[in-house]
Design a protein around this motif. Structure first.
Motif, PDB file in Angstrom:
ATOM      1  N   ASP A   1       0.663   3.988  -2.835  1.00 23.71           N
ATOM      2  CA  ASP A   1       0.349   5.328  -2.648  1.00 23.71           C
ATOM      3  C   ASP A   1       1.335   6.381  -2.924  1.00 23.71           C
ATOM      4  O   ASP A   1       1.151   7.458  -3.600  1.00 23.71           O
ATOM      5  CB  ASP A   1       0.200   5.742  -1.069  1.00 23.71           C
ATOM      6  CG  ASP A   1      -0.960   4.890  -0.580  1.00 23.71           C
ATOM      7  OD1 ASP A   1      -1.773   4.416  -1.240  1.00 23.71           O
ATOM      8  OD2 ASP A   1      -1.018   4.841   0.839  1.00 23.71           O
TER       9      ASP A   1
ATOM     10  N   GLN B   1       0.851  -1.275   0.053  1.00 24.82           N
ATOM     11  CA  GLN B   1      -0.046  -0.019  -0.113  1.00 24.82           C
ATOM     12  C   GLN B   1       0.943   1.312  -0.009  1.00 24.82           C
ATOM     13  O   GLN B   1       0.448   2.228  -0.598  1.00 24.82           O
ATOM     14  CB  GLN B   1      -1.030   0.021   1.097  1.00 24.82           C
ATOM     15  CG  GLN B   1      -2.117  -1.136   0.811  1.00 24.82           C
ATOM     16  CD  GLN B   1      -2.852  -1.318   2.213  1.00 24.82           C
ATOM     17  OE1 GLN B   1      -2.094  -1.068   3.436  1.00 24.82           O
ATOM     18  NE2 GLN B   1      -4.099  -1.523   2.125  1.00 24.82           N
TER      19      GLN B   1
ATOM     20  N   HIS C   1      -8.400   7.327   2.746  1.00 23.61           N
ATOM     21  CA  HIS C   1      -8.229   8.217   1.734  1.00 23.61           C
ATOM     22  C   HIS C   1      -9.230   7.865   0.662  1.00 23.61           C
ATOM     23  O   HIS C   1      -9.883   8.864  -0.363  1.00 23.61           O
ATOM     24  CB  HIS C   1      -6.996   8.231   0.737  1.00 23.61           C
ATOM     25  CG  HIS C   1      -6.103   8.553   1.638  1.00 23.61           C
ATOM     26  ND1 HIS C   1      -5.826  10.005   1.861  1.00 23.61           N
ATOM     27  CD2 HIS C   1      -4.883   8.282   1.911  1.00 23.61           C
ATOM     28  CE1 HIS C   1      -4.393  10.092   2.618  1.00 23.61           C
ATOM     29  NE2 HIS C   1      -4.065   9.038   2.692  1.00 23.61           N
TER      30      HIS C   1
ATOM     31  N   GLN D   1      -5.394  -0.451  -3.127  1.00 21.51           N
ATOM     32  CA  GLN D   1      -5.381   0.800  -3.066  1.00 21.51           C
ATOM     33  C   GLN D   1      -6.523   1.448  -2.384  1.00 21.51           C
ATOM     34  O   GLN D   1      -6.398   2.572  -1.447  1.00 21.51           O
ATOM     35  CB  GLN D   1      -5.458   1.438  -4.595  1.00 21.51           C
ATOM     36  CG  GLN D   1      -5.306   2.960  -4.625  1.00 21.51           C
ATOM     37  CD  GLN D   1      -5.738   3.593  -6.048  1.00 21.51           C
ATOM     38  OE1 GLN D   1      -6.787   2.972  -6.569  1.00 21.51           O
ATOM     39  NE2 GLN D   1      -4.830   4.299  -6.681  1.00 21.51           N
TER      40      GLN D   1
ATOM     41  N   HIS E   1      -3.817   8.780  -4.910  1.00 19.50           N
ATOM     42  CA  HIS E   1      -5.248   8.309  -4.552  1.00 19.50           C
ATOM     43  C   HIS E   1      -6.405   8.870  -5.342  1.00 19.50           C
ATOM     44  O   HIS E   1      -7.412   8.616  -5.338  1.00 19.50           O
ATOM     45  CB  HIS E   1      -5.532   8.912  -3.167  1.00 19.50           C
ATOM     46  CG  HIS E   1      -4.676   8.710  -2.155  1.00 19.50           C
ATOM     47  ND1 HIS E   1      -4.395   7.370  -1.696  1.00 19.50           N
ATOM     48  CD2 HIS E   1      -3.699   9.482  -1.698  1.00 19.50           C
ATOM     49  CE1 HIS E   1      -3.418   7.373  -0.876  1.00 19.50           C
ATOM     50  NE2 HIS E   1      -2.997   8.559  -0.739  1.00 19.50           N
TER      51      HIS E   1
END
Length: 506
Positions: free
Chosen positions: A342, A338, A504, A468, A347
């Motif tokens: 990122d 992750q 997010h 994600q 995002h």
């Protein structure tokens, strides 16, 4: 002599004659079976076997791939095994599998007769076909898949579109534990549906879900000893009750669903404007009318589509299910994936295939999931197309071969920590992605999985898109389990996950 004595004496003689006949038939079967299947000179060694039944009942039915790997330590990397009345050869380790599948690709590209799939599909299509027809069907399939976007942006957009439906369905669980099997299976199947039928199916379409369920059940049943016995003695087993009869029922239902969709296509088919795979196959039927041996006809189309669904759905969806298990079992690895996603993607957009070179750790994790998941542990049976030798042993033409891919993916001479989940297997000292030669989950040679590029695209886009937006966690007070069910594919036992939206993406 009284009438009673005459009747009793006559009955005794008839009974003795029946016994003698049965004994003669039994001895005849034993002798003919021995003569037909005696090992040639310099044939690979192997364990003892029972008359007629062979060695099948001596195998660990719950994990035969592991048992066969262990047997290689006693009998060597090339050994023989009697399955029913048929001598088979098991090939183990990367070096020997490479020597056969790559160095002698033409010799080991045959497909042996398979009575189970002969009854299901008459061995048409691609997977269990052989000879000239197989070559023509495979060439056609690869051409059409390329034309409809496999490896191209057009298919990438379909996968990303499908993820939006999967994402919403997982959001609808509201952080509660759920079994991801149906959602994942449906999402992956819809990619094949878009290619084959030109449409997708809703995750609540009961008819489509039923088809997927019975297909999965049929594949599991194909991996048990009853299917092996049917392959060994189809003439007898077709009359006997048992799980093998349920196997045929499952695939009959799948084929009924596929035929219904094919019939719908026939009503509005336009040869000049092919919409999907089925339309293109209709065109090929017309084009190849004079080439009977190529096997292009509507019955063959149904079985061709069956192959696409079995190969294109079950393997990829099972790999994604294993990905959930490994991410729950190793949360620190999930966090590293992750972090990389990122940093590289952010995002504001979904992952693209063009991101792959910039996500080496994520790519390594996906490949390690494939290695440890070991989805098709014994590959699909092959046969020799002519007499040959392997590691000094003589293998006559038409010898049935089992390539134990488990022994390759866990080869102690090829992997630093073969029995540990370790993404570093696919990274060099500089942290760059590398793919070792022993990574053969799709097999190798001329029978390598034709859907490899599609599977790789699906795995990357679904896996990165999922991580994600979600953290995959086990339900409270539970731990991820690596227990599996053996069939044609190696599936995790039923489990539940919790998909927690990341901050997010809430």
């Amino acid at each position: 002599m009284t009438l009673f004595h005459r009747i009793f004496s006559s009955t005794s003689i008839e009974w003795m004659d029946t016994q003698s006949l049965l004994l003669f038939l039994f001895l005849f079967l034993l002798i003919s079976n021995h003569i037909r299947n005696r090992r040639p000179i310099n044939f690979p060694p192997g364990p003892p076997s029972l008359p007629l039944l062979g060695s099948a009942f001596g195998l660990d039915r719950k994990q035969p791939h592991i048992h066969l790997t262990q047997m290689s330590r006693r009998y060597g990397n090339v050994f023989s095994l009697r399955l029913g009345g048929l001598n088979s050869v098991v090939v183990n380790s990367y070096s020997v599998v490479k020597e056969a599948l790559i160095d002698q690709a033409d010799v080991f590209s045959g497909r042996p007769p398979n009575p189970v799939f002969q009854r299901i599909s008459k061995c048409q299509g691609v997977a269990f076909n052989d000879g000239y027809s197989w070559k023509q069907q495979r060439r056609f399939m690869l051409s059409i898949l390329r034309n409809f976007g496999v490896g191209k942006r057009s298919l990438e957009s379909k996968i990303k579109e499908e993820f939006t439906f999967l994402h919403q369905s997982m959001m609808d669980t509201n952080g509660e534990p759920f079994d991801a099997y149906h959602l994942i299976n449906n999402a992956v199947s819809n990619i094949i549906c878009s290619l084959v039928f030109g449409k997708r199916f809703s995750y609540t379409d009961e008819k489509f879900l039923h088809m997927l369920n019975v297909m999965s059940k049929g594949l599991q049943l194909h991996g048990n000893v009853w299917a092996q016995l049917y392959n060994a003695y189809p003439g007898v087993m077709k009359f006997l009750p048992g799980p093998h009869q349920e196997l045929f029922s499952c695939f009959k239902q799948v084929c009924a669903f596929l035929r219904e969709e094919i019939d719908k296509h026939r009503t509005d088919w336009d040869p000049l404007v092919p919409r999907d795979f089925i339309d293109c196959y209709f065109n090929e039927i017309e084009k190849r009318k004079d080439d009977i041996e190529a096997g292009f006809h509507e019955e063959g189309l149904c079985h061709f589509v069956l192959d696409l669904f079995v190969a294109g759905t079950e393997t990829t969806s099972t790999t994604l299910l294993w990905s959930f298990i490994y991410m729950m079992k190793y949360p620190e690895i999930q966090e590293k994936v992750q972090e990389e996603i990122d940093r590289v993607i952010g995002h504001s957009r979904r992952p693209n295939m063009s991101d792959r070179p910039n996500l080496p750790y994520t790519d390594a994790v996906i490949h390690e999931i494939q290695r440890m998941g070991n989805i098709v542990p014994l590959g699909v049976l092959r046969k020799t197309n002519k007499d040959t030798t392997l590691k000094g042993y003589f293998l006559p033409k038409d010898t049935q071969i089992i390539f134990n891919l488990t022994s390759v993916l866990f080869d102690e001479t090829q992997w630093q920590t073969p029995y540990t989940f370790n993404p570093l297997h696919f990274l060099n000292a500089q942290g760059e992605f590398i793919k070792p030669d022993a990574f053969l989950p799709f097999s190798a040679g001329k029978r390598i999985c034709p859907g490899e590029s599609l599977a790789r695209m699906e795995l990357f886009l679904f896996f990165t898109s999922l991580l994600q937006v979600f953290s995959i966690c086990p339900p409270a007070n539970t731990k991820a389990s690596l227990e599996f069910k053996f069939g044609i594919t190696l599936c995790p036992k039923p489990f539940k996950i919790t998909a927690v939206p990341r901050k997010h993406h809430q």
